[in-house]
Design an enzyme around this catalytic site. Structure first.
Site, short mmCIF file in Angstrom:
data_model
loop_
_atom_site.label_atom_id
_atom_site.label_comp_id
_atom_site.label_asym_id
_atom_site.label_seq_id
_atom_site.Cartn_x
_atom_site.Cartn_y
_atom_site.Cartn_z
N GLU A 84 0.83 -1.20 0.00
CA GLU A 84 0.00 0.00 0.00
C GLU A 84 0.87 1.25 0.00
OE1 GLU A 84 -3.96 -1.75 2.20
OE2 GLU A 84 -2.38 -0.98 3.47
N CYS A 97 3.56 8.64 0.85
CA CYS A 97 4.09 7.71 1.84
C CYS A 97 4.21 6.36 1.14
CB CYS A 97 3.13 7.64 3.03
SG CYS A 97 3.63 6.44 4.28
N CYS A 104 6.84 -6.78 6.64
CA CYS A 104 7.95 -6.11 7.33
C CYS A 104 8.83 -7.12 8.04
CB CYS A 104 7.41 -5.09 8.34
SG CYS A 104 8.72 -4.05 9.03
N CYS A 108 7.38 -4.79 15.62
CA CYS A 108 6.80 -3.80 16.53
C CYS A 108 5.38 -4.24 16.91
CB CYS A 108 6.75 -2.43 15.86
SG CYS A 108 8.36 -1.88 15.29
N CYS A 111 2.11 -2.29 15.55
CA CYS A 111 2.00 -1.97 14.11
C CYS A 111 1.34 -3.10 13.34
CB CYS A 111 3.39 -1.70 13.55
SG CYS A 111 3.37 -1.29 11.79
N CYS A 329 -0.57 5.98 9.98
CA CYS A 329 0.64 5.30 10.45
C CYS A 329 0.31 3.98 11.12
CB CYS A 329 1.38 6.13 11.50
SG CYS A 329 1.99 7.67 10.91
N1 SAH Z 1 9.91 0.60 9.53
C1 SAH Z 1 10.07 2.02 9.42
C2 SAH Z 1 9.09 2.62 8.43
C3 SAH Z 1 7.64 2.57 8.86
S1 SAH Z 1 7.18 4.15 9.34
C4 SAH Z 1 9.95 2.65 10.78
O1 SAH Z 1 9.59 1.96 11.73
O2 SAH Z 1 10.27 3.82 10.94
C5 SAH Z 1 5.69 3.92 10.17
C6 SAH Z 1 5.63 4.77 11.41
O3 SAH Z 1 4.37 4.57 12.06
C7 SAH Z 1 6.70 4.39 12.41
O4 SAH Z 1 7.15 5.52 13.08
C8 SAH Z 1 5.93 3.48 13.35
O5 SAH Z 1 6.56 3.36 14.60
C9 SAH Z 1 4.60 4.18 13.41
N2 SAH Z 1 3.48 3.32 13.81
C10 SAH Z 1 3.39 1.98 13.70
N3 SAH Z 1 2.21 1.55 14.16
C11 SAH Z 1 1.53 2.64 14.57
C12 SAH Z 1 0.24 2.86 15.10
N4 SAH Z 1 -0.59 1.85 15.31
N5 SAH Z 1 -0.14 4.14 15.38
C13 SAH Z 1 0.70 5.17 15.15
N6 SAH Z 1 1.93 5.03 14.63
C14 SAH Z 1 2.34 3.78 14.35
#
Ligand code: SAH
Length: 336
Positions: A84, A97, A104, A108, A111, A329
């Protein structure tokens, strides 16, 4: 194939090297999806290409529009996997974005993408084509070209570093989209070795780090890979990055109830911000599950804002966009 490889190929066929430039331009600047459409090349040559090569282009399978204007694309790859990408419009900007992996590599816990596991890395052209698709949408719906790119879609860009770099090279090249690298941000969960490599490569784009906690024990509990890539190693890599690039670091940070919402957590963040010029981006939590994680209340958010500001650290609060279509995000998970 690189331009050189294409040129060599045509020479080996007894044709002119220049033919390689023409095909290259069709592929990267005009986004040709077939050889048939390469109209300044003779029919025989086009047939020869058709018989010897494939163009593995992406296809925007489905486009969803949020009521705040955000657009999410489900992008089908040549092998039928789907990633996406998102277009986030503001009054003056259009930000793309984009994804760097299918699924991935990391784990985390907050996420949605992490639950997909990593299926494969995206190729440079697949990353580039997501950007082209969003640029087209921005022109069509908002009457302006794309202004910024963030690698904050699916995947960990630094675990697909070579391909991400090649894609950015094409995005910034005059033979591609000619965008300034200062308008591109690569976001990482923090892979120390690769951050150092980026510094050595003297990249010109910006760096964002998804920090979420500056206390090892807490960070490991929400981002388990922190047990391997500890904060000490991350900090050392970021010091190295700043020494080499003089480029300010952005920390992405979500404050969760009962996880990182105390003064001690905020103080640790201030401490982490001290060794290199940086700014903190407080992100709203986008719930993806059964309530294990909950956004902290305004009081906790203000505690962070006050603590950071008192210590002279720039802090911004980022409101979520595209939540209603699962485009915010951490929500990218190929739900449809
Ligand atoms: N793997 C890279 C790129 C992904 S960026 C990274 O982690 O930076 C996606 C962003 O959204 C990251 O900052 C991640 O920590 C954040 N994120 C992930 N799940 C989220 C959620 N449920 N709500 C808000 N931010 C989230």
């Amino acid at each position: 194939m690189t331009k050189e490889q294409l040129r060599d190929f045509f020479v080996s066929q007894g044709d002119k090297a220049f033919r390689g430039n023409q095909v290259y331009e069709w592929l990267w600047q005009k986004s040709a999806h077939s050889f048939e459409g390469m109209t300044n090349i003779s029919k025989t040559t086009r047939e020869m290409l058709e018989n010897n090569f494939v163009i593995n282009h992406i296809k925007v399978d489905q486009m969803q529009r949020s009521n705040d204007g955000t657009i999410k694309n489900a992008v089908r790859l040549h092998d039928d996997l789907v990633v996406e990408s998102v277009l986030i419009p503001t009054k003056t900007r259009s930000t793309a974005c984009v994804s760097s992996q299918v699924g991935c590599s990391l784990d985390c816990r907050f996420c949605a993408t992490a639950r997909l596991k990593r299926m494969r890395n995206l190729n440079p052209d697949e990353i580039y084509d997501q950007v082209v698709a969003i640029d087209n949408e921005s022109r069509l719906y908002f009457d302006r070209p794309l202004s910024n790119i963030v690698f904050m879609g699916m995947g960990e860009p630094l675990m697909n570093y070579n391909n991400v770099l090649k894609a950015i090279d094409m995005i910034t090249s005059s033979e591609g989209l000619g965008m300034s690298p200062r308008r591109i941000t690569v976001s990482t969960s923090g892979v120390p070795k690769m951050i150092k490599k980026m510094a050595d490569d003297e990249v010109k784009f910006k760096l964002a780090v998804s920090l979420h906690s500056a206390i090892d024990e807490t960070r490991t509990s929400i981002m388990p890979f922190n047990a391997t890539f500890s904060l000490k190693d991350l900090r050392e890599a970021l010091e190295y990055w700043y020494a080499k690039t003089k480029s300010r670091i952005t920390y992405e940070y979500v404050v969760w109830k009962g996880i990182n919402d105390t003064q001690k957590d905020a103080d640790a963040l201030v401490d982490f911000c001290r060794f290199a010029p940086s700014k903190v981006n407080l992100i709203e939590y986008n719930p993806i599950d059964d309530g294990e994680f909950q956004q902290a209340n305004d009081q906790a958010l203000n505690l962070y804002i006050n603590t950071l500001e008192r210590n002279g650290i720039t802090v911004t609060v980022r409101r979520s966009r595209g939540k209603d279509i699962d485009a915010a995000c951490g929500q990218l998970a190929n739900k449809q």
